[in-house]
Design a protein around this motif. Structure first.
Motif, PDB file in Angstrom:
ATOM      1  N   UNK A   1      35.983  45.362   8.677  1.00 24.93           N
ATOM      2  CA  UNK A   1      35.168  44.247   9.171  1.00 24.93           C
ATOM      3  C   UNK A   1      34.930  43.218   8.067  1.00 24.93           C
ATOM      4  N   UNK A   2      34.698  43.719   6.858  1.00 25.23           N
ATOM      5  CA  UNK A   2      34.479  42.812   5.733  1.00 25.23           C
ATOM      6  C   UNK A   2      35.702  41.955   5.454  1.00 25.23           C
ATOM      7  N   UNK A   3      36.875  42.582   5.525  1.00 23.35           N
ATOM      8  CA  UNK A   3      38.111  41.826   5.326  1.00 23.35           C
ATOM      9  C   UNK A   3      38.295  40.776   6.422  1.00 23.35           C
ATOM     10  N   UNK A   4      38.031  41.184   7.668  1.00 25.76           N
ATOM     11  CA  UNK A   4      38.226  40.261   8.782  1.00 25.76           C
ATOM     12  C   UNK A   4      37.218  39.110   8.730  1.00 25.76           C
ATOM     13  N   UNK A   5      36.020  39.391   8.216  1.00 26.28           N
ATOM     14  CA  UNK A   5      35.028  38.324   8.057  1.00 26.28           C
ATOM     15  C   UNK A   5      35.514  37.312   7.019  1.00 26.28           C
ATOM     16  N   UNK A   6      36.137  37.807   5.972  1.00 30.13           N
ATOM     17  CA  UNK A   6      36.713  36.916   4.956  1.00 30.13           C
ATOM     18  C   UNK A   6      37.820  36.058   5.563  1.00 30.13           C
ATOM     19  N   UNK A   7      38.706  36.687   6.345  1.00 28.42           N
ATOM     20  CA  UNK A   7      39.783  35.930   6.992  1.00 28.42           C
ATOM     21  C   UNK A   7      39.216  34.886   7.950  1.00 28.42           C
TER      22      UNK A   7
END
Length: 337
Positions: A36-42
């Protein structure tokens, strides 16, 4: 008290990201926080660079990569893996996308953990037993530090797994601990040895005196603050670093700073050391250690074998001449996020 979902996506990809994460969870990825953290960054990248075309191209991936110049190779590897999974998901629903290649560098974790000696483990236990607080603080995690440190060392649990334990997960009459919220989404069992059984039982009896309604209910967290709330891993780490200071264990070694997570690494290395010293064949014990740690496969366990042979070279003499010949694990693909 459950943690609120603070991952809100606002780009053109928002609905697709939510569907992607939902599918991952349905497929057994129980801990989606990192993803989720990665997708929030994207998602923020899509917004900042006004990317609205759903067809993710190679240029878009390169544009994102240029914004991450200060990140470690290991972190970039995981983020590229997230890109691969997300782009494959979009392709599977009819949105044509470029599938990036995960970089070779970073595929293998080269972090060298701090392995505590048996003497240092004793010093840590003595230090956490003597921890004290100034004044009345009803949110402190200090009072369960003696129990949780022994739990981590005895079972090789991750700190997140220990803090997620519910009362119903600890079956004292059978001396079993059910780890239901493991990192890899796979349930496993841990056994309470005699000393761990006594310390956990003592902690539970003390905790039950806290005037919080239903604190002993099956669905409540086993480790709680005096308000009956779930504890944060950050707070546990703060107290652990205090214990390291009192135990006179150096904050910085020639390699890396000792951490509470290194109790897990130490548990694995000490377990292997004991098995080998008892005459066990190391190859036949790898699956056992892998299950003990909750690894998905034995590739991750091989790292501990190297640490054991490096720290206890005399053990090599116990095994045959070929017992410690291990293949190079570099650049082996890991499982998808």
């Amino acid at each position: 008290m459950e943690e609120k979902d603070c991952y809100i996506f606002k780009s053109k990809f928002a609905s697709y990201i939510n569907s992607f994460l939902k599918e991952k969870k349905q497929k057994g990825l129980s801990d989606t926080k990192v993803l989720k953290g990665f997708m929030l960054e994207f998602d923020k990248f899509f917004q900042e660079y006004s990317i609205t075309d759903l067809n993710i191209t190679e240029d878009i991936i390169l544009q994102w990569r240029n914004t991450r110049i200060s990140e470690s190779k290991r972190t970039l590897y995981y983020k590229y893996t997230a890109w691969v999974n997300f782009c494959r998901y979009l392709c599977s629903i009819g949105i044509e996308c470029y599938i990036p290649r995960t970089p070779r560098e970073g595929s293998q974790n080269d972090y060298i953990p701090y392995i505590y000696t048996s003497q240092e483990i004793e010093l840590i236990f003595k230090a956490v037993d003597k921890l004290r607080i100034d004044g009345n603080k009803n949110t402190t995690t200090m009072f369960f530090m003696p129990a949780i440190c022994r739990l981590l060392y005895s079972t090789g649990m991750r700190i997140s797994e220990a803090l997620s334990l519910k009362n119903e997960d600890l079956v004292f009459d059978k001396r079993l601990i059910y780890i239901n919220r493991a990192k890899n989404g796979q349930q496993r069992l841990a056994v309470m040895n005699d000393s761990l059984f006594l310390i956990l039982k003592e902690y539970k009896e003390f905790r039950n005196f806290i005037p919080v309604h239903d604190i002993n209910s099956p669905d409540k967290y086993f480790f709680t603050t005096q308000l009956g709330e779930k504890c944060s891993a950050g707070s546990v780490r703060v107290w652990f670093h205090k214990a390291l200071y009192y135990a006179d264990i150096p904050k910085q070694t020639y390699v890396n700073r000792p951490r509470i997570h290194d109790l897990r690494h130490t548990a694995a290395v000490h377990s292997l050391q004991k098995l080998i010293s008892l005459g066990a064949d190391i190859h036949s014990e790898i699956p056992l250690i892998s299950m003990f740690l909750g690894h998905k496969n034995i590739k991750s366990t091989a790292h501990y074998i190297r640490l054991t042979t490096q720290m206890f070279p005399d053990l090599i003499k116990i095994q045959s001449k070929t017992a410690f010949v291990f293949p190079d694990m570099k650049f082996i693909n890991t499982n998808d996020l």
